[in-house]
Design an enzyme around this catalytic site. Sequence first.
Site, PDB file in Angstrom:
ATOM      1  N   GLU A  65       1.246   4.646  -2.740  1.00 20.95           N
ATOM      2  CA  GLU A  65       0.945   5.201  -4.060  1.00 20.95           C
ATOM      3  C   GLU A  65       2.163   5.800  -4.747  1.00 20.95           C
ATOM      4  O   GLU A  65       2.281   5.729  -5.973  1.00 20.95           O
ATOM      5  CB  GLU A  65      -0.157   6.263  -3.948  1.00 20.95           C
ATOM      6  CG  GLU A  65      -1.549   5.687  -3.766  1.00 20.95           C
ATOM      7  CD  GLU A  65      -1.824   5.180  -2.364  1.00 20.95           C
ATOM      8  OE1 GLU A  65      -1.013   5.477  -1.466  1.00 20.95           O
ATOM      9  OE2 GLU A  65      -2.831   4.490  -2.175  1.00 20.95           O
ATOM     10  N   LEU A  86       0.835  -1.194   0.000  1.00 23.16           N
ATOM     11  CA  LEU A  86       0.000   0.000   0.000  1.00 23.16           C
ATOM     12  C   LEU A  86       0.876   1.253   0.000  1.00 23.16           C
ATOM     13  O   LEU A  86       1.249   1.744   1.065  1.00 23.16           O
ATOM     14  CB  LEU A  86      -0.893  -0.048   1.253  1.00 23.16           C
ATOM     15  CG  LEU A  86      -2.205   0.721   1.244  1.00 23.16           C
ATOM     16  CD1 LEU A  86      -3.020   0.344   2.465  1.00 23.16           C
ATOM     17  CD2 LEU A  86      -2.022   2.207   1.146  1.00 23.16           C
ATOM     18  N   ILE A  98      -4.151   9.590  -5.551  1.00 21.57           N
ATOM     19  CA  ILE A  98      -3.153   9.659  -6.618  1.00 21.57           C
ATOM     20  C   ILE A  98      -2.073  10.692  -6.287  1.00 21.57           C
ATOM     21  O   ILE A  98      -0.977  10.634  -6.829  1.00 21.57           O
ATOM     22  CB  ILE A  98      -3.863   9.998  -7.953  1.00 21.57           C
ATOM     23  CG1 ILE A  98      -3.101   9.422  -9.139  1.00 21.57           C
ATOM     24  CG2 ILE A  98      -4.054  11.468  -8.142  1.00 21.57           C
ATOM     25  CD1 ILE A  98      -3.881   9.521 -10.442  1.00 21.57           C
ATOM     26  N   PRO A 111       0.100  11.357  -3.875  1.00 24.64           N
ATOM     27  CA  PRO A 111       1.489  10.966  -3.570  1.00 24.64           C
ATOM     28  C   PRO A 111       2.241  10.497  -4.818  1.00 24.64           C
ATOM     29  O   PRO A 111       3.461  10.542  -4.852  1.00 24.64           O
ATOM     30  CB  PRO A 111       1.328   9.807  -2.572  1.00 24.64           C
ATOM     31  CG  PRO A 111      -0.039   9.948  -2.023  1.00 24.64           C
ATOM     32  CD  PRO A 111      -0.869  10.569  -3.105  1.00 24.64           C
ATOM     33  N   HIS A 145     -12.758  10.195  -1.657  1.00 23.33           N
ATOM     34  CA  HIS A 145     -13.127   9.135  -2.593  1.00 23.33           C
ATOM     35  C   HIS A 145     -13.933   9.681  -3.767  1.00 23.33           C
ATOM     36  O   HIS A 145     -14.468   8.918  -4.560  1.00 23.33           O
ATOM     37  CB  HIS A 145     -13.932   8.042  -1.880  1.00 23.33           C
ATOM     38  CG  HIS A 145     -13.117   7.184  -0.967  1.00 23.33           C
ATOM     39  ND1 HIS A 145     -12.542   7.670   0.178  1.00 23.33           N
ATOM     40  CD2 HIS A 145     -12.766   5.884  -1.046  1.00 23.33           C
ATOM     41  CE1 HIS A 145     -11.890   6.685   0.788  1.00 23.33           C
ATOM     42  NE2 HIS A 145     -12.006   5.598   0.054  1.00 23.33           N
ATOM     43  N   GLN A 192      -6.322   3.187  -6.345  1.00 22.58           N
ATOM     44  CA  GLN A 192      -7.623   2.692  -5.909  1.00 22.58           C
ATOM     45  C   GLN A 192      -8.719   3.751  -6.097  1.00 22.58           C
ATOM     46  O   GLN A 192      -9.834   3.432  -6.476  1.00 22.58           O
ATOM     47  CB  GLN A 192      -7.540   2.261  -4.450  1.00 22.58           C
ATOM     48  CG  GLN A 192      -8.463   1.154  -4.100  1.00 22.58           C
ATOM     49  CD  GLN A 192      -7.969   0.354  -2.903  1.00 22.58           C
ATOM     50  OE1 GLN A 192      -7.731   0.911  -1.840  1.00 22.58           O
ATOM     51  NE2 GLN A 192      -7.796  -0.936  -3.082  1.00 22.58           N
ATOM     52  N   PHE A 193      -8.355   4.993  -5.799  1.00 26.86           N
ATOM     53  CA  PHE A 193      -9.253   6.126  -6.031  1.00 26.86           C
ATOM     54  C   PHE A 193      -8.408   7.308  -6.471  1.00 26.86           C
ATOM     55  O   PHE A 193      -7.255   7.428  -6.073  1.00 26.86           O
ATOM     56  CB  PHE A 193      -9.984   6.522  -4.734  1.00 26.86           C
ATOM     57  CG  PHE A 193     -11.046   5.556  -4.314  1.00 26.86           C
ATOM     58  CD1 PHE A 193     -12.363   5.744  -4.705  1.00 26.86           C
ATOM     59  CD2 PHE A 193     -10.732   4.464  -3.528  1.00 26.86           C
ATOM     60  CE1 PHE A 193     -13.348   4.842  -4.316  1.00 26.86           C
ATOM     61  CE2 PHE A 193     -11.707   3.560  -3.132  1.00 26.86           C
ATOM     62  CZ  PHE A 193     -13.027   3.752  -3.521  1.00 26.86           C
TER      63      PHE A 193
END
Lengths: 376, 351
Positions: free
Chosen positions: B80, B78, B107, B109, B149, B102-103
């Site tokens: 990004e 995990l 994004i 990072p 999200h 994932q969302f």
Amino acid sequence: MHKPRLQLQASFDIAWLQYLDKQGRATQPLPEFASPDWLTHCYRQMQLARLVDDRAVKLQRTGRLGTYPSSLGQEAIGVATGNALMAEDVYCPYYRETGAFLERGVRIEEILANWSGDERGQNYQHAPRDLPICIPIATQMLHAAGVAFALKYRHQQQGSPLQVAIASAGEGATSKGDFYEAMNLAGVWKLPLVFVVNNNQWAISVPRVAQTGSQTIAQKAIAAGIPALQVDGNDILAVAWAVRDALQRARSGEGPALIEAISYRLCDHTTADDASRYRSAEELEQAWQWEPLKRLDTYLRSENLWSDGKQQDLDRELAQVMETALNDWESRTPEPATAIFDHLYAQLPESLYEQYDQLRDEQLREKLWEKEGAVQ
Amino acid sequence: MENRTGNEMGERQEATELRDSAPITLVGAVNQALAHALANDPQVVVFGQDIGANGGVFRATDGLQKQFGTQRVLDTPLAETMIAGIAVGMATQGLRPVAEFQFMGFIYPGLDHILSHATRMRNRTRGRLSCPIVYRAPYGGGIHAPEHHSESTEALFTHIPGLRVVVPSSPARAYGLLLAAIRDPDPVLFLEPKRIYRAARQPVPDNGEALPLDSAFVLREGSDLTLIAWGASVKETLAAAAQLSAEGIEAEVIDPATLKPLDIHTIIDSLEKTRRCVVVHEAARFGGMGAEIAAQIQEYAFDLLDAPVQRVTGYDTVMPYYQLENVYLPGVERILDGARAALDYRRGGAA
Ligand SMILES: Cc1ncc(C[n+]2csc(CCOP(=O)(O)OP(=O)(O)O)c2C)c(N)n1
């Protein structure tokens, strides 16, 4: 308050490697690869790196280069690293690595081109697989992890020999998330990846003790399940042994490793920096006592492998090499201005034609104007 | 202005050729495109968080790991920044990484690697190395998700030189554009409007045919007004167009699909007919894509305009939690208001 009885769950050691002590005396038998030829080759390359850096700084002082980061004092790390790599391995460097670039086949004129603002300087003709210099700190460590994945993938798909990615960085870079994320991934995916940290004691003005509470940089690898070693980074034999060993293990599928090479930056951070603002003259003076070139020179002379005569020959040879490179750099034809569009996308999107034409027309106008000016 | 083929191809695919295959959703089309790419190009690797056994939190990668193995379809730790960064390294070695965030809200990072490296590698090595990467992310509001999200910050990315930003708005376009993105030699940010992931089904035959990037799609023809929208907002925009039609006003609806580089030709061609334009997006207004489109329209077609370009957008606020989400997202009513403002505009203010 009552203290509970605790039991040891895990314990770790950090090993330290040195072959030549600060005075250039061998402290243990030298590794087999350290033939007289190898030793004198490395010595030559360290000298060359120092010369290139010296000339680059001077070129900057006369306004012919932009900001330049010298590797003065840490030449042993770069040369040993570059030397240990095979052509097929992929080197993912940070910016302070003249010795490694030279060993990898990057031309001096390319190094000069890059720092004089010509992007063709990163299109290494003789190190076609290596990644360009990374300026944002530590980002190259993740690129190296991606490269290492690709190398492992290719090896598994095609049965080709496993090649290795190697990333270099300063100790300041080990404060960044990218470093931990790369190590974590390399550890869990067992990537053929070697991290070499140039611990030159300072990240611009921030000393190592203010950079991290960690006792060593090497131990940072322990949390990622990666073997780590501390070496005397001014002893080229120690660095070379560590890098070779790590590469060999990575090549045989044993996964990543981290090497912390202890050194000292003898120059300003870059030509834009003035290190006297934050570190003492005494500290610098002391550091000069254990610098890598002098150390190897002393050792080579003690073994009758080096002499004043040989040094004079080398000085003459390297001066010639440098001059040829400077000529090659100076005689480069400048890139056309439109090159800023040429490599933006594989093919220029139609929506950029107008901007491209605008720039080309401006350039044409300027050229015509120059010509007319010359006629008058 | 030159005629574009994107719209014709898209229409043809959606109308005729595809009748035989079972209808699938937009997220199903993403899955189908990924499977096609994995099956046909051994350089393609797909990775991200929870994309393996779990098939991704939206099931976009459902079944892919089973089919193609853990060396082609990988669950990552995990992180990004790492996901964005390793894609750069992989791509320089000739792989075709397809990385899932994932969302879109996670994004950021990775932005460093997208902006500082992926989009510059070709340029700074003067073409020696390149980064044919697809970064995928579900984006946009409207699914009653927690904070972060529902991000719709595409304009952050359209500003980056060297990047393509692509947003599909139907299953067929998701399939065709994603295949195009994977085959494209440069980095592409592929934003998937998750609000319409399962909103509609459409037959999308798995024939491996890509749709052109950098070309807008004309989703509906009309001569009174041009409505521009992408992603999930296309749904409300088409609904608004239908309502206008009932009132005798025919709106042309254009989906740019590739937001960067933008196909302004198709938009200007449309304005030659309609002379009035509304840009709809759920992202915040300030510095958004609506501003870019309006600026280009006034640069290239000032004389064509009978009214200022209207923007119907989200507010310049943080995307609210879902109790207020519908207040934030431009709905049919707000689009109709924008359309009427464009239609009613008279020079000098006289109605
Ligand atoms: C992400 C990022 N932050 C800040 C900088 C500015 N900067 C350039 S070099 C440097 C210090 C790096 O120190 P270290 O990693 O120890 O390497 P050294 O230069 O000492 O070899 C800083 C802060 C940068 N290049 N990138």
